[in-house]
Each structure stands twice: as C-alpha cells, then as structure tokens.
Design an enzyme around this catalytic site. Structure first.
Site, mmCIF file in Angstrom:
data_model
loop_
_atom_site.group_PDB
_atom_site.id
_atom_site.type_symbol
_atom_site.label_atom_id
_atom_site.label_comp_id
_atom_site.label_asym_id
_atom_site.label_seq_id
_atom_site.Cartn_x
_atom_site.Cartn_y
_atom_site.Cartn_z
ATOM 1 N N ASP A 1 -28.993 -39.935 11.459
ATOM 2 C CA ASP A 1 -29.602 -39.947 10.117
ATOM 3 C C ASP A 1 -29.816 -38.532 9.557
ATOM 4 O O ASP A 1 -30.056 -38.372 8.358
ATOM 5 C CB ASP A 1 -30.935 -40.703 10.149
ATOM 6 C CG ASP A 1 -30.713 -42.192 10.414
ATOM 7 O OD1 ASP A 1 -29.597 -42.698 10.156
ATOM 8 O OD2 ASP A 1 -31.663 -42.854 10.880
ATOM 9 N N ARG B 1 -21.787 -53.839 4.521
ATOM 10 C CA ARG B 1 -21.982 -53.259 5.866
ATOM 11 C C ARG B 1 -21.646 -54.257 6.987
ATOM 12 O O ARG B 1 -21.826 -55.459 6.834
ATOM 13 C CB ARG B 1 -23.404 -52.707 5.984
ATOM 14 C CG ARG B 1 -23.599 -51.587 4.961
ATOM 15 C CD ARG B 1 -24.911 -50.916 5.088
ATOM 16 N NE ARG B 1 -25.063 -50.247 6.382
ATOM 17 C CZ ARG B 1 -26.205 -49.728 6.800
ATOM 18 N NH1 ARG B 1 -27.279 -49.807 6.034
ATOM 19 N NH2 ARG B 1 -26.273 -49.136 7.968
ATOM 20 N N ARG C 1 -40.170 -52.332 13.136
ATOM 21 C CA ARG C 1 -40.340 -53.037 14.423
ATOM 22 C C ARG C 1 -41.760 -53.548 14.599
ATOM 23 O O ARG C 1 -41.969 -54.689 15.035
ATOM 24 C CB ARG C 1 -39.934 -52.105 15.571
ATOM 25 C CG ARG C 1 -38.409 -51.886 15.635
ATOM 26 C CD ARG C 1 -38.092 -50.684 16.500
ATOM 27 N NE ARG C 1 -36.669 -50.548 16.823
ATOM 28 C CZ ARG C 1 -35.765 -49.977 16.037
ATOM 29 N NH1 ARG C 1 -36.107 -49.503 14.842
ATOM 30 N NH2 ARG C 1 -34.496 -49.882 16.420
HETATM 31 C C1 S3P Z 1 -31.982 -47.335 13.127
HETATM 32 C C2 S3P Z 1 -30.829 -47.084 13.827
HETATM 33 C C3 S3P Z 1 -29.690 -46.358 13.257
HETATM 34 C C4 S3P Z 1 -30.115 -45.549 12.042
HETATM 35 C C5 S3P Z 1 -30.923 -46.354 11.073
HETATM 36 C C6 S3P Z 1 -32.194 -46.860 11.754
HETATM 37 C C7 S3P Z 1 -33.055 -48.099 13.801
HETATM 38 O O1 S3P Z 1 -28.699 -47.287 12.859
HETATM 39 O O2 S3P Z 1 -28.983 -45.020 11.387
HETATM 40 O O3 S3P Z 1 -31.296 -45.560 9.967
HETATM 41 O O4 S3P Z 1 -34.198 -48.127 13.307
HETATM 42 O O5 S3P Z 1 -32.772 -48.666 14.854
HETATM 43 P P1 S3P Z 1 -27.653 -47.946 13.899
HETATM 44 O O6 S3P Z 1 -28.386 -48.883 14.776
HETATM 45 O O7 S3P Z 1 -26.634 -48.631 13.042
HETATM 46 O O8 S3P Z 1 -27.070 -46.795 14.656
#
Ligand code: S3P
Length: 437
Positions: free
Chosen positions: A323, A131, A38
């Site tokens: 995670d 995905r 981010r």
């Molecule tokens: C993440 C959100 C999660 C997580 C991924 C990182 C993020 O995924 O599993 O490893 O940085 O916003 P999802 O947004 O698909 O839940």
C-alpha cells in the site's frame, strides 16, 4: 490549497497543491483501516458489547459497518471514532450488501457469509466490480460455500452459506485479505483448517481472532486453527493507520529541515517496513513509547528528512509495502539513486492499476519512468513541475501525488482528490497544517 468544487463528501473535488519549503508538526492518525475492518466484523459475531475507539474515519470501513447493519447488527457511532456494537446471529439482508470501493469488505466478509445459513449478495462500485474475487471464491467453495460471481470471478458475488468443512490451503498469491477470509470462515467449519502463504503478509486477522478469544497457532507462514470457536467482545483503541502515516513520512522525507511527530501509530512489524526503507534512504527516524494492545504494537514515531538516497523494493518487501509503493515511487525523482519496484504485479489490480497511474502522473510532472509488468523504475535526480494529476478515483494515488507536488516547481492540480475519503478524509487539511511555505 483550494477546493475547486465539492458540495457533498462524494462530489468530485479537485485540489490545488502549492509547493512547500518545509514540513513540521505533530499528527494523530485515525485508526488503522485493516484493523478497523477486522475488529468490526468480529465484533458483530462476538458475545457481548464490543467498544472500539479511534475507528477508521474512511469510507471503506463505513462500508463494512453498513454491511454489518444490513445483516442485523446494531451499531452506534459516537464522537472521536467511537464504534459500539453488540454481537448477534446474522440475519439474511433485505437487499444487496454494498461494499462501495472496499475490496477488504467484500473479501473478508465473504469468509463469514460462507458460514451463514442464508444467501447474501455483495456488490461494489465500478472499481471494485473490476477486481478479482476468484482468490476468495476458490478456497471458500472448497470449504463448502456456494458462490456465484460475474465472468472472470468479478463482483457481484452471491454467497449461499452452510456448515463448512476444514481445508489445508496454500494461498497462491500473497494476500492478507484472502488469509483472513479463510480464517474467519473457519469459525463456522468443522475440523482444523491450515492456511499457508507464499510470503508473510500482515497478520491482523490472526491477532484480531486471538484478541476476540480464538486460539490459533502460527509456524512460519502457516496458520492452523480449529473450527467452531466462539468469540468474546473486546474493548480497544485502534492504532493510528501506518499506511496513512506513510504520506506524511514521505512528505517529511523530502525536506532535510523537517521534523514530524506521529503519535500512537501502528508499529506491527508486518506493516512497518516503510520505516526501514526510509532509514536506508537517509532519513532520521526514532520510535519511542512502544506498547502492545491486543497483540498490536503501537509507538510514537519522529522523522526528519534528508538528502534522499534511492531504494530497490523487491520480493517479500514489495508484498509488505504494497500500500506504500505508490507514494514511494512518487518521491523517486527527488532521490539521488531513484526508486525501483519489482515483484509488485498485484498493484495492477488494486483500486486502480497503480503501476499505470503512478507512471502516467509522474510523466505528467516531467519525469522519465520505466513502466514494467510487475513494477517501475523511477530514475533519481529529476526535477518535477506542477501538472494536472488524475487520481483515477484511487485514494492512494491522490495522496501520493499531493506529496510529490510539495517539491515540484509550480502548482499541481489533483483531479478526483475526493478519493482520499476512502481511507483518510482528513488528509488534505492535516497536510496543509504541517506545511511551511
Ligand atoms: C489488506 C491487504 C492488502 C492491502 C489492502 C488491505 C488487508 O490487500 O493492499 O489495502 O487489510 O488485509 P491484499 O490482501 O489484496 O494483498
């Protein structure tokens, strides 16, 4: 531990994990993956020079930096995880943007590309190409972007951006990546956008936008943000990745005599649920030196293991721990009551089908496991034996089973261990340095 092969960082590597007697020592973790993505993306948009220290060393965040470079952002990487960049207008990339294995890169970058005056194509490796992307295509299309994808809303994505319009959107499946993509798109939208999620997910997107000078409001699970806001560069040290720390926390949990100290770890409440679960399982945990940087909490964590009780993870807790679930399930057999995971269907569409991969590998080590559509039940008090583990090319599976292997009888061979480089290239060497045999 021995490397079986592997000449380059991407070569297939198998690693043997020997059982251990204890774990002790101190670790400083590379920067959190979610925050690194981010800050890098927003740094590429913000006026001025953004300087990030302790940037994630993983290949996923390198995919984000690579994409930003292809979009015309000049990025300089220095020693000790230093990343510097000067925000600038993004320009049309010459070729496809390679997101590698990184769903975060593809989904969150899509939010920004939706508002750019050009077309960009986003591709990924075999895992990422399977995905689901409809979850970002839908809201970003409603905001006005044109997005083409392969059958079933899979990558590659071809995004033609434009001046966007605000939406009021209820995210159907809890996802911080989707929420962030919409908020990032809002920077290029007229009006006021609202995003509401079914349950609270990590809030790094909101905190990062605020750190870079944007204003937004949060009420419960609803975030509201006015479009068209401009960003200012920041200087930041990225907190240690708590999802990487999870492997050491769970490894320490396995040994009643262990003593592990983790310095400068991310303690954001939307990410730190593992500490509560481990406390409930009987571990001794303390957090000191709490500080806040750019809205993110950071602390020093010490953990000592115990005779572990079991745990049930369901509902909002499953989303908060998404995670960390593979490693929690992987230590389930060593607990007295077992580990039950429900409401975690999302695990099936991560870098691998993590429910299937955990069940298969636990069975290979001799455990009985009940696999369900949306989770697993791993009964407790089951001794494990060393086995051949298949990482399924998934970083979190490779690391979870390196942890399970520490208390197995006999050696465990982790096939495809190089997958750890996606989030934590230093994992196996750091783990080895903590072990007593
Ligand atoms: C993440 C959100 C999660 C997580 C991924 C990182 C993020 O995924 O599993 O490893 O940085 O916003 P999802 O947004 O698909 O839940």
């Amino acid at each position: 531990m021995r490397l079986r092969s592997g000449r380059s960082v991407t070569a297939r590597t198998d690693i043997v994990i020997h059982p251990a007697k204890n774990l002790a020592g101190a670790v400083r973790l590379p920067g959190d993956k979610s925050i690194s993505h981010r800050y890098a993306m927003l740094g590429g948009l913000a006026a001025g020079k953004t300087r990030l220290r302790n940037f994630s060393t993983g290949a996923d965040c390198a995919s984000t930096l690579g994409a930003l470079a292809a979009l015309g952002i000049v990025i300089v990487r220095g020693e000790d995880g230093l990343v510097e960049m000067e925000g600038a207008p993004w320009r049309a990339p010459r070729g496809a943007l390679d997101c590698g294995n990184s769903g975060s890169t593809m989904r969150m970058l899509s939010g920004i590309l939706a508002g750019q005056p050009f077309t960009a194509e986003l591709t990924g490796d075999a895992s990422l190409s399977r995905r689901p992307m409809a979850r970002v295509i839908e809201p970003l299309s409603r905001m006005g972007a044109r997005i083409e994808a392969s059958a079933g809303g899979r990558p590659p994505l071809r995004i033609t951006g434009r001046q966007l319009q605000a939406i009021d959107y209820r995210v159907p499946i809890a996802s911080a990546q989707v929420k962030t993509a919409i908020l990032f798109a809002t920077l290029f939208a007229g009006g006021t956008t609202a995003v509401e999620e079914p349950m609270r997910t990590r809030d790094h997107g909101e905190l990062a936008l605020q750190a870079f000078g944007a204003e937004l409001t949060r009420h419960g699970n609803r975030v509201t943000m006015t479009g068209g806001q401009k960003l200012r560069a920041i200087e930041a040290t990225i907190p240690g990745d708590i999802s990487s720390a999870a492997f050491f926390l769970c490894a320490a949990a396995l040994f009643p005599g262990s003593n592990l100290l983790l310095d400068s770890v991310l303690m954001n409440p939307t990410r730190a649920a593992l500490l509560d679960v481990l406390l409930g399982m009987g571990c001794r945990i303390s957090v000191v030196n709490l500080e806040e940087h750019h809205g993110e909490l950071i602390g020093m964590v010490s953990v000592a293991g115990a005779e572990l009780k079991g745990a049930t993870i369901a509902g909002a807790l499953s989303a908060a721990l998404i995670d960390e679930l593979p490693v929690l399930a992987a230590i389930g057999p060593y607990t007295t009551g077992g580990i039950e995971i429900r409401d975690a269907r999302e695990l099936r569409v991560k870098e691998s089908d993590r429910i299937a991969a955990v069940a298969r590998n636990l069975r290979a080590m001799g455990a009985a496991v009940e696999e369900r559509d949306d989770g697993l039940r791993v009964p407790g008090s089951q001794p494990l034996h060393g086995a051949e583990i298949d990482s399924a090319g998934d970083h979190r599976i490779a690391m979870a089973f390196a942890v399970a292997a520490l208390r197995a009888s006999g050696d465990t061979l982790i096939r495809g261990a190089e997958a750890a480089q996606i989030s934590y290239p230093e994992f196996f060497t750091t783990l080895e340095a903590l072990l007593e045999r």
